[in-house]
Design a protein around this motif. Sequence first.
Motif, PDB file in Angstrom:
ATOM      1  N   THR A 121       0.838  -1.192   0.000  1.00 30.86           N
ATOM      2  CA  THR A 121       0.000   0.000   0.000  1.00 30.86           C
ATOM      3  C   THR A 121       0.875   1.244   0.000  1.00 30.86           C
ATOM      4  O   THR A 121       0.622   2.202  -0.739  1.00 30.86           O
ATOM      5  CB  THR A 121      -0.937   0.001   1.230  1.00 30.86           C
ATOM      6  OG1 THR A 121      -1.746  -1.173   1.201  1.00 30.86           O
ATOM      7  CG2 THR A 121      -1.816   1.236   1.256  1.00 30.86           C
ATOM      8  N   VAL A 152     -10.954  -0.918  -0.764  1.00 35.17           N
ATOM      9  CA  VAL A 152     -10.727  -1.476  -2.098  1.00 35.17           C
ATOM     10  C   VAL A 152     -10.976  -0.440  -3.193  1.00 35.17           C
ATOM     11  O   VAL A 152     -10.241  -0.395  -4.176  1.00 35.17           O
ATOM     12  CB  VAL A 152     -11.611  -2.730  -2.314  1.00 35.17           C
ATOM     13  CG1 VAL A 152     -11.520  -3.234  -3.735  1.00 35.17           C
ATOM     14  CG2 VAL A 152     -11.219  -3.818  -1.340  1.00 35.17           C
ATOM     15  N   ASP A 153     -11.985   0.400  -3.034  1.00 38.89           N
ATOM     16  CA  ASP A 153     -12.255   1.399  -4.077  1.00 38.89           C
ATOM     17  C   ASP A 153     -11.110   2.398  -4.195  1.00 38.89           C
ATOM     18  O   ASP A 153     -10.760   2.829  -5.293  1.00 38.89           O
ATOM     19  CB  ASP A 153     -13.593   2.099  -3.841  1.00 38.89           C
ATOM     20  CG  ASP A 153     -13.640   2.907  -2.548  1.00 38.89           C
ATOM     21  OD1 ASP A 153     -12.966   2.529  -1.566  1.00 38.89           O
ATOM     22  OD2 ASP A 153     -14.367   3.916  -2.514  1.00 38.89           O
ATOM     23  N   VAL A 198      -7.949   1.688  -3.490  1.00 33.29           N
ATOM     24  CA  VAL A 198      -6.869   0.937  -4.141  1.00 33.29           C
ATOM     25  C   VAL A 198      -7.083   0.942  -5.653  1.00 33.29           C
ATOM     26  O   VAL A 198      -6.158   1.211  -6.423  1.00 33.29           O
ATOM     27  CB  VAL A 198      -6.794  -0.518  -3.609  1.00 33.29           C
ATOM     28  CG1 VAL A 198      -5.847  -1.346  -4.461  1.00 33.29           C
ATOM     29  CG2 VAL A 198      -6.370  -0.546  -2.155  1.00 33.29           C
ATOM     30  N   THR A 200      -2.885  -5.092  -5.771  1.00 34.88           N
ATOM     31  CA  THR A 200      -3.482  -6.219  -6.478  1.00 34.88           C
ATOM     32  C   THR A 200      -2.459  -7.323  -6.677  1.00 34.88           C
ATOM     33  O   THR A 200      -2.746  -8.509  -6.477  1.00 34.88           O
ATOM     34  CB  THR A 200      -4.051  -5.772  -7.841  1.00 34.88           C
ATOM     35  OG1 THR A 200      -5.060  -4.789  -7.598  1.00 34.88           O
ATOM     36  CG2 THR A 200      -4.633  -6.934  -8.618  1.00 34.88           C
TER      37      THR A 200
END
Length: 157
Positions: A12, A52-53, A55, A68
């Motif tokens: 991240t 997640v959005d 990312v 991912t």
Amino acid sequence: MAEIGTYLKKHTEALVKDVGIEAACQITGKSKATLGRYYSDNAEHTDRFMPVDAVAKLESAASYPHVTSALAELKNITLSYNGNGPAAETGRSGGVNADVIALSQRFAQLMSEYQEAMEDGIITVNEAKRLLRETVLLQQVLLDMKLHLEEDSACDR
């Protein structure tokens, strides 16, 4: 689970730094402090991860899908980019021959970084980060090469 969390937080951080902290703030609508918490290794933030959005938005602007890719590696899955656009758009120019040259150059750079890191017999955190960066770049070249080979084999059908 702690190891997985640390692994995802490192990727991240790589994603945010790839895009740039200012740009990441604009893309996600999150503050620098919030983004920092997503990859912080402080005990108070161990259970905090990037949504997640966010990312997905960052990876669309990044040079590589860091998170991912990390998730795929954790499940022993191999990823392949969808290279449907022109070479200038997908970042894949040249062909297999150019990929072999780039692969040789990246591998030589990785070995150079490794040799330099091992001069004192200890790989420091900064040296490990440089080795990781070179490994990721090598992986990108291999993915490009894979796609060129797939394109070539599809043309022969």
